[in-house]
Write a protein that holds these residues in place. Structure first.
Motif, PDB file in Angstrom:
ATOM      1  N   GLN A 403      -8.276  -1.974  -2.177  1.00 46.11           N
ATOM      2  CA  GLN A 403      -7.170  -1.951  -1.226  1.00 46.11           C
ATOM      3  C   GLN A 403      -7.153  -0.650  -0.427  1.00 46.11           C
ATOM      4  O   GLN A 403      -6.874  -0.639   0.776  1.00 46.11           O
ATOM      5  CB  GLN A 403      -5.838  -2.117  -1.967  1.00 46.11           C
ATOM      6  CG  GLN A 403      -5.650  -3.488  -2.594  1.00 46.11           C
ATOM      7  CD  GLN A 403      -5.702  -4.609  -1.558  1.00 46.11           C
ATOM      8  OE1 GLN A 403      -5.177  -4.489  -0.454  1.00 46.11           O
ATOM      9  NE2 GLN A 403      -6.370  -5.700  -1.923  1.00 46.11           N
ATOM     10  N   LEU A 404      -7.452   0.469  -1.115  1.00 49.34           N
ATOM     11  CA  LEU A 404      -7.468   1.769  -0.429  1.00 49.34           C
ATOM     12  C   LEU A 404      -8.565   1.814   0.633  1.00 49.34           C
ATOM     13  O   LEU A 404      -8.359   2.354   1.719  1.00 49.34           O
ATOM     14  CB  LEU A 404      -7.675   2.900  -1.442  1.00 49.34           C
ATOM     15  CG  LEU A 404      -6.471   3.252  -2.317  1.00 49.34           C
ATOM     16  CD1 LEU A 404      -6.867   4.258  -3.391  1.00 49.34           C
ATOM     17  CD2 LEU A 404      -5.338   3.826  -1.466  1.00 49.34           C
ATOM     18  N   LYS A 406      -9.812  -0.745   2.272  1.00 43.27           N
ATOM     19  CA  LYS A 406      -9.368  -1.590   3.387  1.00 43.27           C
ATOM     20  C   LYS A 406      -8.318  -0.847   4.224  1.00 43.27           C
ATOM     21  O   LYS A 406      -8.347  -0.896   5.457  1.00 43.27           O
ATOM     22  CB  LYS A 406      -8.778  -2.893   2.858  1.00 43.27           C
ATOM     23  CG  LYS A 406      -9.805  -3.848   2.267  1.00 43.27           C
ATOM     24  CD  LYS A 406      -9.127  -5.124   1.780  1.00 43.27           C
ATOM     25  CE  LYS A 406     -10.137  -6.106   1.194  1.00 43.27           C
ATOM     26  NZ  LYS A 406      -9.477  -7.339   0.687  1.00 43.27           N
ATOM     27  N   GLN A 407      -7.402  -0.172   3.528  1.00 46.51           N
ATOM     28  CA  GLN A 407      -6.345   0.563   4.226  1.00 46.51           C
ATOM     29  C   GLN A 407      -6.931   1.689   5.062  1.00 46.51           C
ATOM     30  O   GLN A 407      -6.511   1.921   6.197  1.00 46.51           O
ATOM     31  CB  GLN A 407      -5.359   1.122   3.202  1.00 46.51           C
ATOM     32  CG  GLN A 407      -4.095   1.721   3.819  1.00 46.51           C
ATOM     33  CD  GLN A 407      -3.134   2.208   2.765  1.00 46.51           C
ATOM     34  OE1 GLN A 407      -3.321   1.968   1.573  1.00 46.51           O
ATOM     35  NE2 GLN A 407      -2.120   2.922   3.189  1.00 46.51           N
ATOM     36  N   ARG A 408      -7.935   2.382   4.491  1.00 41.98           N
ATOM     37  CA  ARG A 408      -8.556   3.476   5.245  1.00 41.98           C
ATOM     38  C   ARG A 408      -9.302   2.944   6.465  1.00 41.98           C
ATOM     39  O   ARG A 408      -9.225   3.535   7.554  1.00 41.98           O
ATOM     40  CB  ARG A 408      -9.517   4.270   4.354  1.00 41.98           C
ATOM     41  CG  ARG A 408     -10.133   5.469   5.072  1.00 41.98           C
ATOM     42  CD  ARG A 408     -10.940   6.346   4.161  1.00 41.98           C
ATOM     43  NE  ARG A 408     -12.109   5.660   3.628  1.00 41.98           N
ATOM     44  CZ  ARG A 408     -13.033   6.253   2.864  1.00 41.98           C
ATOM     45  NH1 ARG A 408     -12.895   7.518   2.533  1.00 41.98           N
ATOM     46  NH2 ARG A 408     -14.064   5.572   2.424  1.00 41.98           N
ATOM     47  N   SER A 410      -8.610   0.324   8.158  1.00 43.58           N
ATOM     48  CA  SER A 410      -7.590  -0.049   9.137  1.00 43.58           C
ATOM     49  C   SER A 410      -7.060   1.181   9.864  1.00 43.58           C
ATOM     50  O   SER A 410      -6.891   1.171  11.092  1.00 43.58           O
ATOM     51  CB  SER A 410      -6.456  -0.787   8.441  1.00 43.58           C
ATOM     52  OG  SER A 410      -5.413  -1.079   9.348  1.00 43.58           O
ATOM     53  N   GLU A 464      -2.943  10.255   6.768  1.00 39.70           N
ATOM     54  CA  GLU A 464      -3.041   9.173   5.790  1.00 39.70           C
ATOM     55  C   GLU A 464      -4.484   8.949   5.353  1.00 39.70           C
ATOM     56  O   GLU A 464      -4.758   8.667   4.184  1.00 39.70           O
ATOM     57  CB  GLU A 464      -2.457   7.892   6.373  1.00 39.70           C
ATOM     58  CG  GLU A 464      -0.941   7.927   6.559  1.00 39.70           C
ATOM     59  CD  GLU A 464      -0.386   6.564   6.958  1.00 39.70           C
ATOM     60  OE1 GLU A 464      -0.580   5.613   6.198  1.00 39.70           O
ATOM     61  OE2 GLU A 464       0.223   6.481   8.041  1.00 39.70           O
ATOM     62  N   ILE A 468      -5.846   9.140   1.505  1.00 39.24           N
ATOM     63  CA  ILE A 468      -6.565   8.030   0.866  1.00 39.24           C
ATOM     64  C   ILE A 468      -7.954   8.477   0.430  1.00 39.24           C
ATOM     65  O   ILE A 468      -8.425   8.129  -0.660  1.00 39.24           O
ATOM     66  CB  ILE A 468      -6.658   6.831   1.832  1.00 39.24           C
ATOM     67  CG1 ILE A 468      -5.263   6.220   2.048  1.00 39.24           C
ATOM     68  CG2 ILE A 468      -7.616   5.772   1.289  1.00 39.24           C
ATOM     69  CD1 ILE A 468      -5.233   5.154   3.120  1.00 39.24           C
TER      70      ILE A 468
END
Length: 544
Positions: A403-404, A406-408, A410, A464, A468
């Motif tokens: 998830q991290l 994918k978040q990074r 994005s 952010e 991450i």
């Protein structure tokens, strides 16, 4: 061969001589422009009937449309009748993108209902052009070839930059405290000025509790600087590290513990043996610095809120407790009291956030803490608790890392898009400023606001991404050791009873979830999902 009528027609035209740089070296750029002007003037002398009314020198690339102020000024002059024709060295000096090329091609044709075009002639010192269908086709091909050359050059440069980056070499900005070796690798600078040890001291000062303002003063006292490369127009000169923004960028740069970031790519220099990179900070020191910076930012935000007249008060268990009657959040609020001696203090109370909830009574914060203490007093570990905890958390960690990532990804896309939009807004702002005599100030202010808005997005996304990345670099931090796990449970009662509000809040969030307060102000709890099956709570111990 030119006819007598064509010769006479050309002699009545007003030409503008346009020359544009062709390389990235300032020395060669000036030489190139000078040679272009000489060749164009020589052509004008040979033809004998060319009247050059102005020479325009362009210092901007023609790779993208809308980025050349002098070119735009020339087109505007043609539309207003100031110039009738253009004389240049070659078509690629006028356009290296198809939009500008299309504008020029369109200006060579008369508008509907008119006999003459606004651009009546094009002359090139190194290209033959006739203003007819065949000449237009040849010109279009020349423009297309110039655009293709520019695109291919950009691809080759990108490929080279990416290859060097993978080897730990960077063409990015200067890194304070380091110099590049002859092979292109970063090595510590132990000399004077931009000194490795002086820069490291800045990080240590922050960890010692010094403010950023004090670090800026330190840079000025130490005269920290490096010498720029210099050019014929701009000779080498010292560049100083002494502004708040430059110091802030340095303190946030992950390069100093070995992570090089460039063009949305990152690489760990410590994993490249050929780079022989010497990090300025260990990973633990780096994380401590970032934590301190985050704390400082929180303090600044708090100060701003207090200056704005907003009351600052810490509310534990915020958004953690829910109403047993309607399911809404139980929200905290504070009431100011005064002692007999006139000293003021505040008490925290909690009530349901739903105005239509039948539960109207409130509860004091200390009563919630008393009930939580009763639960922590009687916490029990199940058999093989740590083994089960470890297996569960390892599985949880793998999911969280995915998830991290994918978040990074994005966030990187958000940052890249904001940088692209900011670049576009900057170009628009430059154009407005160049024409500010005819542009309302409100329009310029709105453009500035758009640039600043994109900058805010970039800064937030960057922060952010760094946070991450730190988690991804140390996934083992997610898992507590067996000693830490046992200590959490065994000391929970003591921490809940004797800790401050912040400690109580953190502990409650680690241990419990689904805290429910019924209409009689009795609290029931569920174990945090990460600890479910590992520790036991007994809701029969509920107290009023």
């Amino acid at each position: 061969m030119e006819t007598q009528d064509e010769w006479l027609a050309r002699s009545t035209l007003k030409y503008v001589l346009y020359a544009r740089k062709s390389t990235v070296s300032d020395e060669r750029q000036d030489h190139s422009i000078s040679d272009q002007i000489k060749d164009c003037q020589k052509l004008a002398e040979q033809l004998g009937n060319i009247h050059i009314v102005e020479i325009i020198k362009e210092q901007q690339s023609a790779r993208y449309a809308g980025g050349r102020p002098e070119f735009s000024r020339m087109l505007d002059g043609i539309k207003k009748g100031k110039y009738d024709g253009i004389i240049s060295y070659h078509p690629d000096r006028l356009a290296r993108n198809m939009l500008d090329a299309g504008i020029l091609m369109d200006m060579l044709k008369p508008d509907k209902g008119k006999d003459e075009a606004v651009l009546k002639d094009l002359l090139f010192a190194n290209h033959t052009f006739h203003n007819d269908d065949s000449g237009a086709l040849t010109l279009a091909i020349s423009f297309a070839m110039a655009t293709n050359y520019s695109d291919n050059l950009k691809t080759v440069i990108k490929r080279g930059v990416k290859s060097h980056f993978g080897e730990g070499k960077s063409s990015g900005e200067h890194k304070w405290g380091y110099i590049r070796s002859t092979q292109g690798y970063y090595v510590p600078n132990r000399g004077s000025g931009d000194n490795f040890d002086d820069i490291r001291e800045m990080f240590l000062m922050l960890l010692d509790g010094k403010t950023q303002a004090e670090i800026v003063d330190y840079c000025k006292r130490k005269n920290i600087h490096y010498m720029t490369k210099g050019t014929p127009k701009n000779p080498p000169h010292p560049k100083y590290l002494g502004s708040s923004s430059s110091v802030s960028r340095l303190l946030h740069d992950p390069f100093y513990h070995g992570i090089l970031v460039q063009a949305n790519q990152e690489i760990d220099l410590k994993t490249l043996p050929e780079a022989h990179f010497v990090p300025m900070l260990s990973e633990d020191e780096w994380e401590a610095v970032q934590a301190q910076l985050h704390l400082n930012n929180m303090k600044k935000s708090r100060t701003k809120r207090l200056k704005a007249g907003k009351h600052e008060f810490y509310y534990p268990f915020r958004k953690l407790i829910h109403c047993g009657s309607c399911g809404n959040t139980i929200t905290p609020f504070s009431v100011q009291k005064t002692t007999k001696n006139g000293e003021k203090y505040r008490l925290v109370y909690y009530k349901c956030s739903n105005p239509d909830c039948p539960r109207k009574n409130t509860i004091r914060g200390q009563d919630i803490v008393r009930q939580l203490c009763n639960f922590t007093d009687h916490l029990q570990l199940t058999s093989d608790a740590y083994k089960e905890y470890k297996d569960a958390i390892i599985e949880h960690t793998d999911v969280e890392l995915v998830q991290l990532r994918k978040q990074r990804a994005s966030l990187v896309a958000v940052k890249s898009n904001a940088e692209k939009r900011q670049k576009e807004e900057n170009e628009c702002l430059k154009h407005l400023i160049m024409n500010k005599a005819s542009v309302p100030q409100s329009t310029i202010d709105a453009s500035v606001a758009k640039v600043e808005e994109q900058q805010d997005i970039i800064v937030d996304a960057d922060a952010e991404i760094r946070e991450i990345t730190a988690k991804l670099n140390r996934p083992e931090d997610i898992l507590q050791s067996e000693e830490e796990f046992l200590n959490l449970v065994q000391t929970a009662a003591q921490q809940m009873r004797n800790g401050n509000f912040v400690t109580k809040d953190i502990l409650a969030r680690k241990l419990f979830s689904n805290l429910i307060l019924d209409e009689k102000n009795k609290l029931s709890v569920s174990v945090n999902p990460d600890l479910e099956g590992l520790i036991l709570v007994d809701n029969s111990l509920m107290v009023e």
